[in-house]
Design a protein around this motif. Sequence first.
Motif, PDB file in Angstrom:
ATOM      1  N   GLN A  76       0.841  -1.199   0.000  1.00 30.75           N
ATOM      2  CA  GLN A  76       0.000   0.000   0.000  1.00 30.75           C
ATOM      3  C   GLN A  76       0.873   1.244   0.000  1.00 30.75           C
ATOM      4  N   GLU A  77       0.578   2.152  -0.911  1.00 32.33           N
ATOM      5  CA  GLU A  77       1.253   3.462  -0.900  1.00 32.33           C
ATOM      6  C   GLU A  77       0.288   4.420  -0.211  1.00 32.33           C
ATOM      7  N   LYS A 115       0.707  -8.827  -3.226  1.00 31.61           N
ATOM      8  CA  LYS A 115      -0.376  -8.126  -3.920  1.00 31.61           C
ATOM      9  C   LYS A 115      -0.075  -6.640  -3.975  1.00 31.61           C
ATOM     10  N   ASN A 116      -0.215  -6.039  -5.135  1.00 34.43           N
ATOM     11  CA  ASN A 116       0.022  -4.606  -5.307  1.00 34.43           C
ATOM     12  C   ASN A 116      -1.338  -3.933  -5.487  1.00 34.43           C
ATOM     13  N   HIS A 117      -1.758  -3.178  -4.484  1.00 39.46           N
ATOM     14  CA  HIS A 117      -3.095  -2.576  -4.482  1.00 39.46           C
ATOM     15  C   HIS A 117      -3.330  -1.750  -5.755  1.00 39.46           C
ATOM     16  N   PRO A 118      -4.552  -1.875  -6.346  1.00 40.85           N
ATOM     17  CA  PRO A 118      -4.829  -1.160  -7.608  1.00 40.85           C
ATOM     18  C   PRO A 118      -4.697   0.356  -7.518  1.00 40.85           C
ATOM     19  N   LEU A 122       2.996   2.496  -8.481  1.00 39.54           N
ATOM     20  CA  LEU A 122       4.256   1.914  -8.955  1.00 39.54           C
ATOM     21  C   LEU A 122       4.295   0.403  -8.832  1.00 39.54           C
ATOM     22  N   PRO A 123       5.121  -0.241  -9.677  1.00 39.52           N
ATOM     23  CA  PRO A 123       5.384  -1.668  -9.465  1.00 39.52           C
ATOM     24  C   PRO A 123       6.369  -1.838  -8.312  1.00 39.52           C
ATOM     25  N   HIS A 124       6.300  -2.971  -7.641  1.00 42.72           N
ATOM     26  CA  HIS A 124       7.210  -3.278  -6.528  1.00 42.72           C
ATOM     27  C   HIS A 124       7.548  -4.763  -6.581  1.00 42.72           C
ATOM     28  N   ASN A 125       8.429  -5.188  -5.675  1.00 42.74           N
ATOM     29  CA  ASN A 125       8.703  -6.623  -5.510  1.00 42.74           C
ATOM     30  C   ASN A 125       9.214  -6.837  -4.090  1.00 42.74           C
ATOM     31  N   ILE A 126       9.665  -8.053  -3.774  1.00 41.59           N
ATOM     32  CA  ILE A 126      10.171  -8.288  -2.426  1.00 41.59           C
ATOM     33  C   ILE A 126      11.400  -9.188  -2.468  1.00 41.59           C
ATOM     34  N   ASP A 127      12.422  -8.770  -1.716  1.00 41.95           N
ATOM     35  CA  ASP A 127      13.638  -9.562  -1.513  1.00 41.95           C
ATOM     36  C   ASP A 127      13.663  -9.927  -0.042  1.00 41.95           C
ATOM     37  N   PRO A 145       0.707  -2.516 -10.152  1.00 45.01           N
ATOM     38  CA  PRO A 145      -0.518  -2.207  -9.407  1.00 45.01           C
ATOM     39  C   PRO A 145      -1.703  -3.000  -9.948  1.00 45.01           C
ATOM     40  N   GLY A 146      -2.517  -3.550  -9.048  1.00 43.73           N
ATOM     41  CA  GLY A 146      -3.682  -4.314  -9.462  1.00 43.73           C
ATOM     42  C   GLY A 146      -3.359  -5.763  -9.804  1.00 43.73           C
ATOM     43  N   HIS A 147      -2.134  -6.204  -9.492  1.00 39.10           N
ATOM     44  CA  HIS A 147      -1.755  -7.591  -9.774  1.00 39.10           C
ATOM     45  C   HIS A 147      -1.258  -8.288  -8.510  1.00 39.10           C
TER      46      HIS A 147
END
Length: 488
Positions: A76-77, A115-118, A122-127, A145-147
């Motif tokens: 969430q942004e 999950k990236n809230h719609p 921005l796109p994100h990821n996790i390490d 976002p939205g995926h």
Amino acid sequence: MTLTFKKNLVTKMLLCLGGVVFLSGCVNDQSDKKYNDTVDIPVNQEMIAELTSPPFVPTPVGKRMAKKLIVDLEIQEREGEMTGGVKYVYWTFGGTVPGSFIRTRVGDEVEFHLKNHPDNKLPHNIDLHAVNGPGGGAESSFVAPGHEKVFSFKVLNPGLYVYHCATAPVGMHIANGMYGLILVEPEGGLEPVDKEYYIMQGDFYTEGKYGERGLQAFDMQKAINETPDYVVFNGHVGAMTGDNALTAKVGEKIRLFVGNGGPGLVSSFHVIGEIFDKVHIEGGSMINENVQTTMIPAGGAAIVEFRVDVPGTFILVDHSIFRAFNKGALAMLKVEGEENKAIYSGEIRDGIYLPEGGAIQSMPTDGVKKEKEEVKAFTFEERMKFGKDKFTATCVACHQANGQGIPGAFPPLAKSDYLNADVNRAIDIVLHGKTGEITVNGKKYNSVMTAQALSDEDVTNVLTYVYNSWGNSKKEVTPEMVQAVRNK
Ligand code: CU
């Protein structure tokens, strides 16, 4: 992880090749056996991982068997408050900084749903540093976002690990709050304690300097220079002070899971008035004992444990101390219970000793005069609001959020006869500081208050707030009154 493991393998192979005599020793290598055992831990049932917001942590794993653990984490942004009147757009894992705490055990198979809230931009990821795999999961989790992205990993190494976003510009994603902790408990779980808390340090870089009001944008140049305006625990100034302080009772054993998201600074983590009985160094398996301050690297963690022996307010700091008192890296642990004079006597004697060091110190005034456009308060409500913000930023460490002060050290402002008796004296003290003995509500105090580098407007606001709070006289203070005392 992968690199280290391969390096170990290479070292072992070299050792084996180097001496045929030791060949049998290599075949029975303990760590290889342990590694294989962990990989082979069977996973039968499935469970949804409990995720918690800081400063809380999920239920300990205890004796539970390894499972397929479903982790559902939403990015969430969202706008939040860095400190009174200062807004910041945080990028978060689960809506908080640091992100949700994830608790696993060795042998778990984690199925990670990112999950990236719609509504996000921005796109994100996790390490996750607990993952053995390329990018710690980053390569498999880049999500628009939205995926939603799903990947899974076997939990192999016990310890406390940082996770963070690794989307370019990586530093900026971390600087905006995209980090958290994942704990991997050993088989049988960690030894039980009375209280566990989750704390994570982070440095923030804003266009305006510390305390400058309004929505603050991220400042890339300050980040590159590693000169943060804010260094905080759990995402903002005062996240664990006053009413939000951590709590415990005398005699309890406390475990703190402490991480450092960075992105820039290394933390010198310390609890004023306590000694860590145990530190799991860097969050790994090695335990040090009787530690005063432990270093936590950016992108690293530590588990610290201590028993609280006496009541009081214990202050958690980054002992790079200006960060604590001037940038926000300060939290509180309030301990209630019986005094124990054998362990700590309290003050035995109060005498006067004033060599040359007793003079009042001033805060640097640089910047105050250059202040571009000061936001002025037009109504009483605005004065109260701005005053409260300034009080929170400047006065709260000594006088406390509810104006109670600290017994024996800093006088109360709440229902203070000293304060209410003379408004011009109060203005003078804020402007010029105060040293020497005073009596407030029948109790003697002998401490030093530094002269505050505040504008007339700030002094007016903060005193309006103080006089109109906590049962005080509701005295009105105006900029003209402040100016008159300043020019006296
Ligand atoms: Cu990100």
